[in-house]
Design a protein around this motif. Structure first.
Motif, mmCIF file in Angstrom:
data_model
loop_
_atom_site.group_PDB
_atom_site.id
_atom_site.type_symbol
_atom_site.label_atom_id
_atom_site.label_comp_id
_atom_site.label_asym_id
_atom_site.label_seq_id
_atom_site.Cartn_x
_atom_site.Cartn_y
_atom_site.Cartn_z
ATOM 1 N N GLY A 104 18.623 -63.885 27.625
ATOM 2 C CA GLY A 104 19.769 -63.397 26.738
ATOM 3 C C GLY A 104 19.385 -62.257 25.740
ATOM 4 O O GLY A 104 18.274 -61.841 26.074
ATOM 5 N N ARG A 105 20.014 -62.204 24.808
ATOM 6 C CA ARG A 105 19.655 -60.613 23.830
ATOM 7 C C ARG A 105 19.744 -61.139 22.352
ATOM 8 O O ARG A 105 20.522 -61.883 21.995
ATOM 9 N N ILE A 106 18.760 -60.201 21.731
ATOM 10 C CA ILE A 106 18.709 -60.545 20.156
ATOM 11 C C ILE A 106 18.624 -59.184 19.644
ATOM 12 O O ILE A 106 18.277 -58.166 20.352
ATOM 13 N N VAL A 112 17.702 -53.927 19.992
ATOM 14 C CA VAL A 112 18.126 -55.191 21.142
ATOM 15 C C VAL A 112 16.899 -55.344 21.787
ATOM 16 O O VAL A 112 16.509 -54.318 22.578
ATOM 17 N N TRP A 113 16.749 -56.607 22.005
ATOM 18 C CA TRP A 113 15.710 -56.957 22.921
ATOM 19 C C TRP A 113 16.137 -58.135 23.702
ATOM 20 O O TRP A 113 17.058 -58.945 23.381
ATOM 21 N N SER A 114 15.689 -58.244 24.984
ATOM 22 C CA SER A 114 15.777 -59.253 25.624
ATOM 23 C C SER A 114 14.977 -60.464 25.228
ATOM 24 O O SER A 114 13.925 -60.226 24.671
ATOM 25 N N ALA A 115 15.673 -61.606 25.378
ATOM 26 C CA ALA A 115 14.914 -62.848 24.561
ATOM 27 C C ALA A 115 15.025 -63.993 25.664
ATOM 28 O O ALA A 115 16.029 -64.225 26.379
ATOM 29 N N ALA A 138 8.526 -57.201 27.442
ATOM 30 C CA ALA A 138 9.564 -56.623 26.864
ATOM 31 C C ALA A 138 10.523 -57.887 26.397
ATOM 32 O O ALA A 138 11.783 -57.798 26.083
ATOM 33 N N THR A 139 10.030 -59.075 26.469
ATOM 34 C CA THR A 139 10.975 -60.233 26.151
ATOM 35 C C THR A 139 10.570 -61.045 24.866
ATOM 36 O O THR A 139 9.081 -61.301 25.103
ATOM 37 N N ALA A 140 11.092 -61.111 23.899
ATOM 38 C CA ALA A 140 10.759 -61.984 22.934
ATOM 39 C C ALA A 140 11.061 -63.477 23.172
ATOM 40 O O ALA A 140 12.160 -63.803 23.870
ATOM 41 N N ILE A 141 10.135 -64.183 22.603
ATOM 42 C CA ILE A 141 10.195 -65.801 22.845
ATOM 43 C C ILE A 141 10.701 -66.344 21.644
ATOM 44 O O ILE A 141 9.819 -65.959 20.530
#
Length: 143
Positions: A104-106, A112-115, A138-141
């Protein structure tokens, strides 16, 4: 050996102690080199061999006793200012596109980050505030 003054020998010793300081990055060699410089000063001021050796020993031991614990403490501390990815961990973000274990995106720190969700069974809806637990590539958990 009598042709060269004692203070020159102390300077040679200080330089010789400076070499392992640079090669090994052990600050103790630097402290011993400063002791040798102090002994060179004592020799230059006319102190006999006993005074020179005492000055070397006292200055070296004093530096090791005082500076080494301070240097060790500073080396073991984490930086006060978090930068890069470390600065983003623990921050809040807003969900822009539904986030679940697949992605998803946050919006995090104005970008804007992928998450993806930390908990595989949980989903976050648009507009919901979430906490960033970690950054993987490049993904936020989030959770």
């Amino acid at each position: 050996m009598n042709d060269i003054d004692a203070w020159v020998w102390w300077l040679v010793g200080a330089a010789a102690l400076g070499i392992p300081l640079v090669v090994t990055a052990m600050p103790e060699f630097g402290m011993l080199a400063v002791g040798a410089l102090a002994a060179a000063l004592a020799a230059g001021l006319g102190g006999d061999v006993v005074v020179q050796v005492l000055v070397f020993a006292v200055v070296s031991v004093a530096l090791i006793a005082v500076v080494r614990p301070i240097a060790t403490r500073h080396r073991s501390q984490r930086p006060q200012l978090a930068t890069g990815i470390d600065a983003l961990k623990g921050r809040q973000a807003v969900v822009l596109e539904r986030v679940d274990s697949a992605g998803g995106r946050i919006k995090l720190a104005g970008e804007v980050w992928s998450a993806r969700s930390l908990d595989t069974g949980r989903a976050f809806e648009v507009g919901q505030e979430v906490d960033v637990v970690d950054i993987e590539g490049a993904t936020a958990i989030i959770m």
